[in-house]
Structure formats: structure tokens, C-alpha cells
Design an enzyme around this catalytic site. Structure first.
Site, PDB file in Angstrom:
ATOM      1  N   GLY A   1      28.696  -0.218 -14.077  1.00  0.00           N
ATOM      2  CA  GLY A   1      27.755  -0.449 -12.907  1.00  0.00           C
ATOM      3  C   GLY A   1      27.561   0.697 -11.939  1.00  0.00           C
ATOM      4  N   ARG A   2      28.749   1.173 -11.413  1.00  0.00           N
ATOM      5  CA  ARG A   2      28.637   2.215 -10.503  1.00  0.00           C
ATOM      6  C   ARG A   2      28.263   3.408 -10.915  1.00  0.00           C
ATOM      7  NH1 ARG A   2      33.475   0.164 -11.372  1.00  0.00           N
ATOM      8  NH2 ARG A   2      35.026   1.537 -12.194  1.00  0.00           N
TER       9      ARG A   2
ATOM     10  N   LYS B   1      36.348 -13.504  -7.140  1.00  0.00           N
ATOM     11  CA  LYS B   1      35.100 -14.245  -7.856  1.00  0.00           C
ATOM     12  C   LYS B   1      35.472 -15.335  -8.491  1.00  0.00           C
ATOM     13  CE  LYS B   1      32.581 -10.203  -9.960  1.00  0.00           C
ATOM     14  NZ  LYS B   1      32.189  -9.748 -11.345  1.00  0.00           N
TER      15      LYS B   1
ATOM     16  N   GLU C   1      25.836 -13.948  -6.923  1.00  0.00           N
ATOM     17  CA  GLU C   1      25.055 -13.366  -5.909  1.00  0.00           C
ATOM     18  C   GLU C   1      23.466 -13.179  -6.425  1.00  0.00           C
ATOM     19  OE1 GLU C   1      27.954 -12.110  -6.429  1.00  0.00           O
ATOM     20  OE2 GLU C   1      29.120 -11.901  -4.800  1.00  0.00           O
TER      21      GLU C   1
HETATM   22  C1  G6Q Z   1      30.397  -1.483 -11.047  1.00  0.00           C
HETATM   23  C2  G6Q Z   1      30.726  -3.144 -10.888  1.00  0.00           C
HETATM   24  C3  G6Q Z   1      30.269  -3.935 -10.149  1.00  0.00           C
HETATM   25  C4  G6Q Z   1      28.835  -4.305 -10.483  1.00  0.00           C
HETATM   26  C5  G6Q Z   1      28.178  -5.685  -9.826  1.00  0.00           C
HETATM   27  C6  G6Q Z   1      27.083  -6.210 -10.190  1.00  0.00           C
HETATM   28  O1  G6Q Z   1      30.839  -0.665 -11.591  1.00  0.00           O
HETATM   29  O2  G6Q Z   1      30.789  -3.302 -12.245  1.00  0.00           O
HETATM   30  O3  G6Q Z   1      29.830  -3.460  -8.729  1.00  0.00           O
HETATM   31  O4  G6Q Z   1      27.766  -3.326 -10.657  1.00  0.00           O
HETATM   32  O5  G6Q Z   1      29.253  -6.634  -9.982  1.00  0.00           O
HETATM   33  O6  G6Q Z   1      26.813  -6.571 -11.709  1.00  0.00           O
HETATM   34  P1  G6Q Z   1      25.871  -6.906 -12.548  1.00  0.00           P
HETATM   35  O7  G6Q Z   1      24.806  -5.676 -12.654  1.00  0.00           O
HETATM   36  O8  G6Q Z   1      26.331  -7.199 -13.796  1.00  0.00           O
HETATM   37  O9  G6Q Z   1      25.120  -7.869 -11.693  1.00  0.00           O
END
Ligand code: G6Q
Length: 542
Positions: A268-269, A505, A213
Site C-alpha cells: 500500500g505505502r 480495526k 473507511e
Molecule cells: C499500507 C497499508 C495501508 C493501506 C490502507 C488501505 O501500506 O497497507 O495504509 O494502504 O489500509 O488499504 P486498501 O488500499 O486495501 O483500501
């Protein structure tokens, strides 16, 4: 972990205790203990946490804390703060707490103090933010940047957008902020529709820099910029990257000098206090951003040092276990009584559900108990005029968190008193309801009486803070982060991976060429094949 959760003695005691308590009404708990509303409260670091309207007694808390101790909560917590690789499935440390420690702190990971690296990135972010804010950073045609578009998804989007909205009152109003996450072209289109490429900066936020995305949106953004600016060298003035993957950043055409790094020990989160917060920092300025980090750190310290029975995230996490695993509740509602927190429930959905939506233990055994609750919510008082009906008189038990602030950021009397009166009234109505006698005493007919009765005994917790300051936002975020961790320790699951998002995905990547090349033979299940065929026949231009 040693003994399976449900076989522990404390779990069995909790099951027995549940039977003792399940039919006791909050009305009688309060009648029998006049000081309950004062005693079942934790006041620390400026947070007033009232958990008295929960279906618990002192014994419940004692048993839950005993469970937490038995499950090794304190040592697991210390391991996290010490940089041990507690994200076992990905063999990573979990050190988002190191992103907000004061200057001079030492946090070791793999034998190296990570704090100097954190500070270096923060300084680079500050310098860059100031340049954007004071107009020193010019676009390719010499005009200052007026628009900042963050492109990212999941953890690289929800934190930034939530924090920007939450701190909008502190933001520089002459700058425009937009957040593009969805691969749906309308998301990008609408975000830039009224912007000029000459004055627009894109922040490509992606830990991996490979996310479908985000990379699709980033390439579209580059085309959109260059269609006006012409010269590919314009990318250097209009694109910066936040990532851990320098190789991919360079491949995209962004100068590493315009890259803000972070590390694999930031999930990420859990990344909104890393460089992923760049858009937030540009919006509110470094000083205000540092205040948010300070609030996060205050809650980290509270969680790390407060005794378990005076520890806000610990009690929150344990209450969640109590409802989820003993009362059998499915969801947890969060109602911030503050418009600026309108994206907070969405942010919490990822934090809580991506973390604790797991069905195997750390050792890979299937759990024979429920794990993560479904989190949801909306700002009050809007929810009161829509779905609160189900909370009050529906057949489901839904524990709720109410969050409110004493002082409004925009004081327009009498709004604030009306807002907080509603917050307090909801907790009261949920807990105590309205009995048949009370309804009848109002002269309501026999036929209507059952419709007007509120059973009550519906649990809630209330969080009151001074105002929605950057510090207090930080405290609220870290409070939920740590309550998620507490639950994960009890359930013996890994809250720091997210394998569950992978399958979809991979399958989407297989389907993309099948949509584009109609000659490809389909070998999915009957439904999937038909959906692809239907789309092939009806897509675009006909
Ligand atoms: C969060 C996940 C997920 C991630 C996104 C974006 O804990 O890992 O939400 O943040 O898939 O990933 P990228 O920052 O690698 O684009």
C-alpha cells in the site's frame, strides 16, 4: 539471520566509536578538516546530498558500511529487485521498483515477466486520463467531468494527495481534485459540498476493496451521485476503481472495464507509482506522470548500482541507525523548503513508520535494540517560527533533513533567495550554534547570556535539487523508500507488512454493533465499557 545484531563485532566497534565521538563538536570536526563540506557530499542523478553536518567521521561511515555489508544489504537489495519473496510474513515479492522500469525491461515474479502487465495498466490509465482531460469522457447527463474525487485511505490516499499537491504546478487547473480518506462524514461532506454530481468522477482506490473507511465513503458517494443522477447505470460514467480485487469491484457495481489493476507485490505505502496514481496522472497528464516514474527509476538504479559509500539512500539509512541506536534519538525531522511539498512529511510518516515500526525480527525474535524513528516535519520556513526553537535550544537531539530546490516554480523575486538563505542558515545554526563568548562579545548582559547561547552540534543533512520537477519528486520518494529498506535490513525486520494496524480495526468492528444496539451486553474492560455507555447516552439528537 545469523548472529544477533548487538552481538556482531561491528556493532560493538560502533558502540566504542560512539564513546569516542559523542562529545566532539561539529565545530571542531569542521575546523580539523577544511574540505569536510566538499568531501562528505554525494552528487548523483541531480541530487546534491550534503551529510557533512552530521556527527560522524570517516571511521563512522566505514564502520556503518561494514555493518551494512555484514547484514547482507547488497544481497537483500538484489533479492528485492529480483522479485524474491522478501516480504516473508505475507509471502510476497516486493516489486514497486518494477512499476517504473523502462519499456522492454524484464522483471520476473513467480516465473513471469511482470513488465508487460505494468505497461498495459499504464496505457489504460493514459487513455482514460486523456479522455477526462480532453472532455471526451462524458458524465451520465452528457456533461464532461470537471471534478475528480479520490476515495482511499493510507497507502491509497497519502501518495495520491501528496503527489497531486507536489505537482500542482503541472496540473490542469480547470479540473478540481479532492481526496476523501477519513470515515468522518465531514471529510466526504466538505469534499463534495460545492460539486455537482453530473460533473464528478469518483476514483475508488483500494487494494483490497474491503477497507471500512473507503467502502463506507464509496457507498456514500454512490448515494450522493444517484440522488441527483437517479439511474443506477450512471455509476458506469461516474465511478472507476483502482484495486487488485475484481470480484469486490464488480460487487460494488463498477464495470471491470473501468477498473485499473495492480498486484499483491505492490505494498500500500509503496503503491503511488501503480494505478493508485490514477488521480495524479489525470491531474498532470500521462507525459508528466511518466517523468515522475522516470525519476523514481533513476533513484532505484542509483540505489541498485552505486557503491555503498556513494549511495544516497544507503548513507541516509545508516545515519538514521547511527542516531537512533547509538545517540538514542527518537525522532527524525524532515523539512522541505517548498510549499508544494507540504504533504510530503505526512506521506513519509506512513512510509517510514508503518514500515519500520516493528519490534520483532524476521524470525519472530524480540529486538533488543531500537527500531524505526518517529518521522515528522513541516515545510520551511513556517517551522522556523514555531517549533524550531526546540531544535536549537531544547534538550532533545533531533537529526533533520533539509530539502530545497535551486529554481522556484513561481519566480517572484526576492522570495527564492530568502527561502534558500533560510534553509542554509538553519543547518548552519544547528551545527555551529553561538558560543558564550560570541554572545558576550555582542554586549549581552551576564543575566541574559545563557538564554542567548546556542550549543550547536545538532546534526542535519541537506538535499539540494534543481527544481521541483516530476523527475525530482520521483527521486525524493524513492530515496526515502530505499533508506527505509536499508534500515530494515540492518535491524533484521520486515518493512513490508503492517500487522500493527490490524488489532484496532478488528476491535472497531466489534464495537460498531455495540454502539448501534444499546441492548447488547458489554464485556470490555472497565474504561472501554464506560466510554461506550457514555457515547450511547449522549449520541445524536439529544
Ligand atoms: C499500507 C497499508 C495501508 C493501506 C490502507 C488501505 O501500506 O497497507 O495504509 O494502504 O489500509 O488499504 P486498501 O488500499 O486495501 O483500501
Amino acid at each position: 539471520m545469523g548472529i544477533a545484531l548487538r552481538n556482531t563485532e561491528t556493532w560493538k566497534l560502533l558502540e566504542k566509536h560512539y564513546l569516542e565521538i559523542k562529545d566532539i563538536h561539529l565545530r571542531s570536526l569542521f575546523e580539523n578538516d577544511r574540505s569536510r563540506g566538499r568531501n562528505l557530499v554525494i552528487k548523483d542523478i541531480g541530487v546534491y546530498f550534503d551529510y557533512s553536518k552530521n556527527r560522524i567521521t570517516g571511521k563512522t561511515i566505514d564502520l556503518l558500511i561494514r555493518l551494512a555489508r555484514e547484514r547482507g544489504l547488497e544481497s537483500r537489495r538484489d533479492e528485492m529487485f529480483a522479485g524474491e519473496k522478501i516480504n516473508v510474513t505475507e509471502e510476497r515479492a516486493v516489486l514497486h521498483t518494477a512499476l517504473r522500469v523502462p519499456v522492454g525491461s524484464v522483471v520476473m515474479s513467480d516465473g513471469r515477466n511482470v513488465v508487460p502487465d505494468v505497461l498495459t495498466v499504464l496505457e489504460k490509465m493514459s487513455a482514460f486520463s486523456e479522455k477526462i482531460r480532453n472532455g471526451e469522457w462524458k458524465g451520465h447527463t452528457g456533461k464532461p467531468i470537471k471534478n475528480i474525487v479520490n476515495i482511499g485511505i493510507g497507502g491509497s490516499d497519502l501518495g495520491p494527495v501528496m503527489a497531486y499537491e507536489a505537482l500542482k504546478n503541472y496540473s490542469m487547473r480547470s479540473l478540481v481534485f479532492r481526496f476523501v480518506s477519513n470515515v468522518d462524514s465531514s471529510d466526504f461532506y466538505e469534499a463534495v459540498e460545492d460539486l455537482s454530481p453530473e460533473e464528478t468522477l469518483f476514483i475508488i482506490s483500494s487494494k483490497t476493496f474491503t477497507t471500512l473507511e473507503t467502502m463506507t465513503n464509496a457507498h456514500t458517494a454512490r448515494k450522493w451521485s444517484l440522488s441527483k443522477l437517479g439511474d443506477p447505470s450512471a455509476v458506469a460514467r461516474h465511478f472507476v476503481a483502482v484495486s487488485t480485487n475484481e470480484k469486490e469491484v464488480i460487487k460494488f457495481g463498477i464495470d471491470p472495464l473501468n477498473m485499473f489493476g495492480f498486484w499483491d507485490w505492490v505494498g500500500g505505502r509503496y503503491s503511488m507509482s501503480s494505478a493508485i496514481g490514477l488521480s495524479t496522472m489525470i491531474a498532470v497528464g500521462p507525459e508528466t506522470y511518466y517523468r515522475m516514474l522516470n525519476g523514481l527509476h533513476q533513484m532505484d538504479e542509483h540505489f541498485r548500482t552505486a557503491p555503498l559509500d556513494k549511495n544516497i539512500p544507503v548513507i541516509m539509512g545508516l545515519l538514521g541507525i547511527w542516531y537512533n541506536n547509538f545517540f538514542g534519538t527518537q525522532t527524525q525531522a524532515v523539512f522541505p523548503y517548498d510549499k508544494y511539498l507540504h504533504r510530503f512529511p505526512a506521506y513519509l510518516q506512513q512510509l517510514t513508520m508503518e514500515s519500520n515500526g516493528k519490534n520483532v525480527t524476521l524470525d519472530g525474535d524480540k529486538t533488543d535494540y531500537q527500531t524505526g524513528a518517529i518521522y515528522w516535519g513541516e515545510p520551511g520556513t513556517n517551522g522556523q517560527h514555531s517549533f524550531y526553537q526546540l531544535l536549537h535550544q531544547g534538550t532533545k537531539l533531533i537529526p533533520a533533513d533539509f530539502i530545497g530546490f535551486m529554481k522556484p516554480l513561481n519566480n517572484l523575486p526576492p522570495h527564492q533567495d530568502y527561502l534558500i538563505a533560510n534553509l542554509i542558515a538553519q543547518g548552519e545554526a544547528l551545527a555551529f550554534g553561538k558560543t558564550e563568548e560570541e554572545v558576550k562579545a555582542e554586549g549581552v548582559s551576564n543575566a541574559l547570556t545563557p538564554h542567548k547561547v546556542f550549543e550547536g552540534n545538532r546534526p542535519s543533512s541537506t538535499f539540494l535539487l534543481d527544481k521541483l520537477s516530476p523527475e525530482n519528486l520521483g527521486k525524493l520518494i524513492a530515496m526515502y523508500e530505499h533508506s527505509v529498506f536499508v534500515q530494515a535490513v540492518i535491524w533484521d525486520i520486515n518493512p513490508f507488512d503492517q500487522m500493527g494496524v490490524e488489532l484496532g480495526k478488528v476491535l472497531a468492528k466489534n464495537i460498531i454493533p455495540e454502539l448501534q444496539d444499546t441492548a447488547m451486553t458489554l464485556s470490555h474492560d472497565g474504561s472501554t465499557n464506560e466510554l461506550i455507555n457514555y457515547y450511547r447516552k449522549n449520541r445524536l439528537n439529544d
